[in-house]
Write an enzyme that holds these catalytic residues in place. Structure first.
Site, PDB file in Angstrom:
ATOM      1  N   LYS A   1       0.835  -1.212   0.000  1.00  0.00           N
ATOM      2  CA  LYS A   1       0.000   0.000   0.000  1.00  0.00           C
ATOM      3  C   LYS A   1       0.863   1.252   0.000  1.00  0.00           C
ATOM      4  CE  LYS A   1      -4.265  -1.853   1.872  1.00  0.00           C
ATOM      5  NZ  LYS A   1      -5.293  -1.842   2.905  1.00  0.00           N
TER       6      LYS A   1
ATOM      7  N   LYS B   1      -5.278 -10.262  -5.523  1.00  0.00           N
ATOM      8  CA  LYS B   1      -6.505 -10.603  -4.795  1.00  0.00           C
ATOM      9  C   LYS B   1      -7.633  -9.639  -5.156  1.00  0.00           C
ATOM     10  CE  LYS B   1      -6.358  -7.921  -0.598  1.00  0.00           C
ATOM     11  NZ  LYS B   1      -7.095  -7.750   0.602  1.00  0.00           N
TER      12      LYS B   1
ATOM     13  N   LYS C   1     -11.541  -4.176  -2.699  1.00  0.00           N
ATOM     14  CA  LYS C   1     -12.470  -3.045  -2.815  1.00  0.00           C
ATOM     15  C   LYS C   1     -11.879  -1.948  -3.689  1.00  0.00           C
ATOM     16  CE  LYS C   1     -13.900  -3.345   2.007  1.00  0.00           C
ATOM     17  NZ  LYS C   1     -12.619  -3.544   2.720  1.00  0.00           N
TER      18      LYS C   1
END
Ligand code: AQP
Length: 334
Positions: free
Chosen positions: A113, A194, A197
């Site tokens: 991230k 994966k 969202k």
């Protein structure tokens, strides 16, 4: 035997998806009848990346409504919002003084991230400690999570173990509860990543509120390969294996056994789309009903905060005493 104590959380960072559901949320629902579960919407975790202050409170309410829609029953589990229980941040500070920079630097989610952002917040670096506090406050011995969260759970165990050995037995050692299949549902367009969202394209993510025709279209467009035979081989056939895992999680048949039933990708996709729309239909119906039950959702949140604090405050007091902080004076009630 004592009922297992369970803690798990989900971020209000956007619409929940099939990966959240198959990887974690359906275990939450199953566990509520024979365990003591605490489930939280981890709004503080969502502050670690781009903060969407205009929509955060609405998203938090929506997330609680979605947890009710998937089948959580507040009679059987405690549903609460993380920021309503200040013990989480208090314990985090104590645990941050036990965790090391080195172990936080090794967290792969921080690397993933953090690498996509211009400026990385200190919160993104330390949030695995907040997650450890989330878990340890509820004496959780089981933590239902998808595969991507295993490293965080390992860190929580290490921190708990270190604290216990330095300051005396204080925390229960938690264990991950990861589903046998679909622990990492992959993006339908990019089966190397994966389902998430916040994926770049929503085509690869099946959201729990996607209408049936959208689900069918996303599954039909799922990326496969040119080999043309259906078999379960996550390494060499990630797209097809992902579809088999999704079907397996819903039907409880093994993915390799399911593969034997199909001679074409089209037939497999038709069955996956049908199975997914069947499980999503009642969730969407209940969610729609709950959109008119705002007072009920807020009552669940209020009761959840009170129940969660009753447990969390006891554990926090145990930790502050163990580490040697002076007991706070009693505050006279008004
Ligand atoms: N693709 C997935 N397959 C299986 N399990 C998954 N989980 C998330 N994605 C998958 C599990 O869902 C729970 C809640 O996750 P979260 O929303 O708190 O955080 P996340 O893991 O960061 O999920 P997202 O969708 O990828 O969110 P963003 O895009 O905001 O980062 C966890 O138990 C997780 O393992």
């Amino acid at each position: 035997m004592d009922r297992p104590r369970i803690l798990s959380g989900i971020q209000p960072t956007g619409e929940m998806h099939l990966g959240n559901y198959l990887g974690a949320l359906r275990l939450w629902v199953d566990a509520q009848y024979d365990a003591l579960p605490h489930y939280c919407v981890v709004d503080l975790h969502s502050l670690t990346v781009q903060i969407d202050s205009k929509h955060l409170s609405k998203r938090t309410l929506d997330a609680v409504a979605m947890l009710l829609a998937i089948g959580l029953d507040p009679q059987h589990c405690t549903i609460f919002v993380q920021s309503h229980v200040p013990e989480h941040t208090s314990l985090t500070w104590i645990l941050e003084c036990v965790a090391t920079m080195g172990e936080l630097g090794r967290m792969t989610q921080f690397k993933d991230k953090g690498s996509s952002q211009e400026s990385v917040s200190a919160g993104l670096f330390t949030y695995p400690v907040l997650m450890a506090a989330d878990i340890l406050l509820y004496d959780a011995n089981k933590v239902p999570i998808g595969d991507d969260q295993r490293q965080h759970l390992e860190l929580a165990r290490r921190i708990a173990g270190r604290f216990n050995s330095r300051f005396g037995e204080t925390f229960v050692m938690p264990e991950a509860l990861v589903p046998p299949v679909a622990a990492r549902v992959m993006d339908l367009q990019n089966p190397g990543s994966k389902m998430s969202k916040s994926s770049e394209s929503s085509l690869g993510t099946v959201f729990l509120l996607d209408p049936a025709d959208v689900v069918v279209s996303k599954v039909k467009k799922a990326v496969t390969d040119s080999d043309g035979t259906v078999h379960y081989d996550p390494e060499n056939k990630p797209g097809i294996s992902n579809l088999l895992e999704i079907l397996s999680a819903i039907t409880s048949e093994r993915p390799d056994q399911l593969a034997l039933k199909y001679s074409s990708y089209g037939a497999l996709k038709t069955d996956v789309a049908g199975a997914v729309t069947d499980i999503l239909r009642p969730i969407a119906e209940r969610y729609k009903e709950l959109s008119n039950e705002d007072a009920y959702v807020r009552e669940v949140i209020r009761n959840g905060a009170m129940r969660a604090r009753e447990v969390a405050s006891v554990t926090l007091a145990r930790a502050t005493e163990a580490i040697g902080l002076l007991e706070p004076p009693a505050v006279a009630s008004e």
